[in-house]
Design an enzyme around this catalytic site. Structure first.
Site, PDB file in Angstrom:
ATOM      1  N   GLY A  76      33.480 -13.401   6.053  1.00  0.00           N
ATOM      2  CA  GLY A  76      34.851 -13.448   6.553  1.00  0.00           C
ATOM      3  C   GLY A  76      35.251 -14.795   7.106  1.00  0.00           C
ATOM      4  O   GLY A  76      36.287 -14.901   7.770  1.00  0.00           O
ATOM      5  N   GLY A 120      31.315 -15.669  14.642  1.00  0.00           N
ATOM      6  CA  GLY A 120      30.476 -15.532  13.461  1.00  0.00           C
ATOM      7  C   GLY A 120      29.037 -15.289  13.868  1.00  0.00           C
ATOM      8  O   GLY A 120      28.717 -15.032  15.031  1.00  0.00           O
ATOM      9  N   ILE A 121      28.123 -15.393  12.905  1.00  0.00           N
ATOM     10  CA  ILE A 121      26.705 -15.156  13.140  1.00  0.00           C
ATOM     11  C   ILE A 121      26.007 -16.488  13.391  1.00  0.00           C
ATOM     12  O   ILE A 121      26.308 -17.484  12.751  1.00  0.00           O
ATOM     13  CB  ILE A 121      26.073 -14.460  11.922  1.00  0.00           C
ATOM     14  CG1 ILE A 121      26.796 -13.132  11.633  1.00  0.00           C
ATOM     15  CG2 ILE A 121      24.590 -14.201  12.128  1.00  0.00           C
ATOM     16  CD1 ILE A 121      26.364 -12.471  10.340  1.00  0.00           C
ATOM     17  N   GLY A 122      25.050 -16.519  14.329  1.00  0.00           N
ATOM     18  CA  GLY A 122      24.246 -17.711  14.520  1.00  0.00           C
ATOM     19  C   GLY A 122      24.142 -18.132  15.968  1.00  0.00           C
ATOM     20  O   GLY A 122      24.764 -17.555  16.865  1.00  0.00           O
ATOM     21  N   GLY A 123      23.323 -19.171  16.203  1.00  0.00           N
ATOM     22  CA  GLY A 123      23.047 -19.631  17.543  1.00  0.00           C
ATOM     23  C   GLY A 123      24.261 -20.179  18.253  1.00  0.00           C
ATOM     24  O   GLY A 123      24.468 -19.925  19.452  1.00  0.00           O
ATOM     25  N   GLU A 160      35.072  -9.482  12.567  1.00  0.00           N
ATOM     26  CA  GLU A 160      34.393  -8.758  11.498  1.00  0.00           C
ATOM     27  C   GLU A 160      33.082  -8.193  12.033  1.00  0.00           C
ATOM     28  O   GLU A 160      32.787  -7.025  11.901  1.00  0.00           O
ATOM     29  CB  GLU A 160      34.200  -9.690  10.299  1.00  0.00           C
ATOM     30  CG  GLU A 160      32.839 -10.136   9.978  1.00  0.00           C
ATOM     31  CD  GLU A 160      32.784 -11.176   8.883  1.00  0.00           C
ATOM     32  OE1 GLU A 160      33.754 -11.331   8.126  1.00  0.00           O
ATOM     33  OE2 GLU A 160      31.745 -11.830   8.787  1.00  0.00           O
TER      34      GLU A 160
END
Length: 444
Positions: free
Chosen positions: A341, A218-221, A243
């Site tokens: 997603g 996913g997105i992020g640190g 995704e």
């Protein structure tokens, strides 16, 4: 066929292109880095001529001018399927609304429920066969293109040509108007720099990844931290079915740990539906058969993704309650991002043989001089359930990893409190007792 003759015939100025929009129309914008950042200001300039134009975007890079120019929302009603930072700012000013969705259902939602009058989106330059490549954002683009009444492409020579996959381009014969842009570089989104807590969480996640795993970040640190650790590990033959494609996948590929050799299909290729990162990522994707661009109803479909063995989904969360309900998109009633997603892949990974759906979060959120637990008795009032308790699988904080599948409410409470900040555990136990999800035999 002489495609360039047709190209010149359809080539118009940006001012003329946006004239096709009429009051009451529904206008769709391209997604992520392929949003029509060149045409958006021109459409905004027509504000006083138009009324009740509904505009739909996905993670608009920056501040959409059609929304910023119209504080009354009499002229443009701006909506987003997933918030960017700019969309969040507009939402806080009551200038943007979120469209709830499961990302893998996007194309079918468009086909069933939407009548799009104008679709405008950024593309790579036309190729020798007369196709405009969707570049870094496949997503719902093809579905929009097949359902929209008018199609406007804005050509950007900085957009990489991203190979499919499937349905990653549109032919000039299907395009109504072509606009040549100022060719500014695509938006750069550097990986979030992981802090010490992110690295501790990532170290627990690393223990759950095996050779041959198929990775979705996913997105992020925290997901970025995992990607960095994977790239520096001795893991072998990992694959990608995801995704979003971010810079970390380039690092994993170039380090030799991501070969895709053991994937059930798309072997040797990183399957994704959109890419968002730095120029390193965009340069890597250009004409590179190591990556494959697909529509989101392929990448995010549980029936597709779960066919891979050892599908590992790694995603962030804002908070999780003692029942196992995960909120990853809002702070109370304030929309922060979107479902995206996350549900798709947490659900899919459990269906995968040997798969794991992993929710990562720091045990504490800090701000305004106080510390608050991200593991909470119940979600903040108004908080959105992104992943229901029935779907939640693995949860990881800096204090460890737990698996909630098949666990009763008292067992879930005990497991989650065991990975909460130690200073918060006594209060969480008291709340669990009040909610009748604690038993005398519970031990921490």
């Amino acid at each position: 066929m002489d495609f360039m003759t047709e190209y010149r015939r359809k080539l118009v100025s940006p001012e003329d292109a946006v004239k096709v929009v009429k009051s009451g129309d529904s206008v769709a914008y391209g997604h992520f880095a392929m949003a029509p950042t060149f045409l958006d200001p021109y459409l905004a300039q027509r504000k006083d001529e138009l009324r009740m134009v509904k505009v739909y975007s996905v993670v608009y890079p920056g501040l959409a001018q059609v929304a910023a120019c119209d504080p009354t929302r009499d002229h443009f009603i701006y909506n987003s399927w997933h918030f960017s930072g700019g969309d969040r700012m507009l939402h806080d000013k009551d200038l943007c609304n979120y469209v709830p969705m499961l990302y893998h259902e996007g194309p079918e939602i468009l086909r069933r429920y939407y009548e799009t009058d104008v679709f405008m989106f950024k593309v790579a330059p036309i190729d020798s066969r007369g196709y405009f490549n969707f570049s870094t954002s496949n997503s719902d683009t093809y579905a929009y293109a097949k359902t929209a009444k008018k199609i406007i492409v804005e050509v950007c020579d900085k957009a990489p040509y991203c190979l499919g996959g499937n349905l990653e381009a549109i032919h000039i014969s299907e395009v109504d108007m072509i606009v040549e842009t100022d060719n500014k570089p695509l938006i750069q989104v550097p990986a979030a720099i992981p802090n010490d807590v992110d690295k501790m969480v990532a170290s627990h996640v690393m223990k759950m990844i095996e050779d041959g795993s198929v990775i979705q970040l996913g997105i992020g640190g925290m997901p970025s931290a995992v990607g960095m650790m994977i790239a520096q590990s001795d893991l072998k033959d990992l694959g990608a079915h995801t995704e979003i494609l971010v810079d970390a996948y380039v690092d994993m590929y170039e380090a030799g740990v991501m070969t895709g050799k053991r994937k059930a299909f798309d072997q040797g290729r990183m399957a994704y539906t959109f890419a968002l990162g730095t120029q390193k990522l965009y340069d890597f994707l250009h004409m590179n058969r190591a990556a494959a661009s697909y529509p989101v109803d392929y990448t995010n479909s549980p029936s597709v993704a779960a066919q891979h063995d050892k599908l590992i989904s790694i995603n962030n969360a804002i908070e999780i309650d003692l029942f196992g309900q995960v909120c990853s998109e809002s702070s109370g009633i304030r929309q922060i991002t979107g479902t995206g997603g996350q549900f798709d892949f947490i659900f899919s990974s459990f269906k995968s043989r040997g798969g794991k759906g992993i929710i990562c979060l720091s045990s504490l959120k800090e701000g305004k001089g106080e510390k608050k637990s991200r593991i909470v008795p119940t979600l903040t009032p108004g908080g959105i359930v992104t992943v229901p308790r029935t779907v939640t699988n693995h949860v990881v904080t800096e204090y460890g990893a737990v698996d909630l599948k098949g666990r009763s409410t008292w067992e879930r409470a005990e497991l989650l409190i065991s990975i909460a900040d130690p200073d918060m555990q006594d209060e969480l136990i008291k709340e669990a007792e009040k909610m009748k999800i604690w038993v005398k035999t519970n031990k921490l």
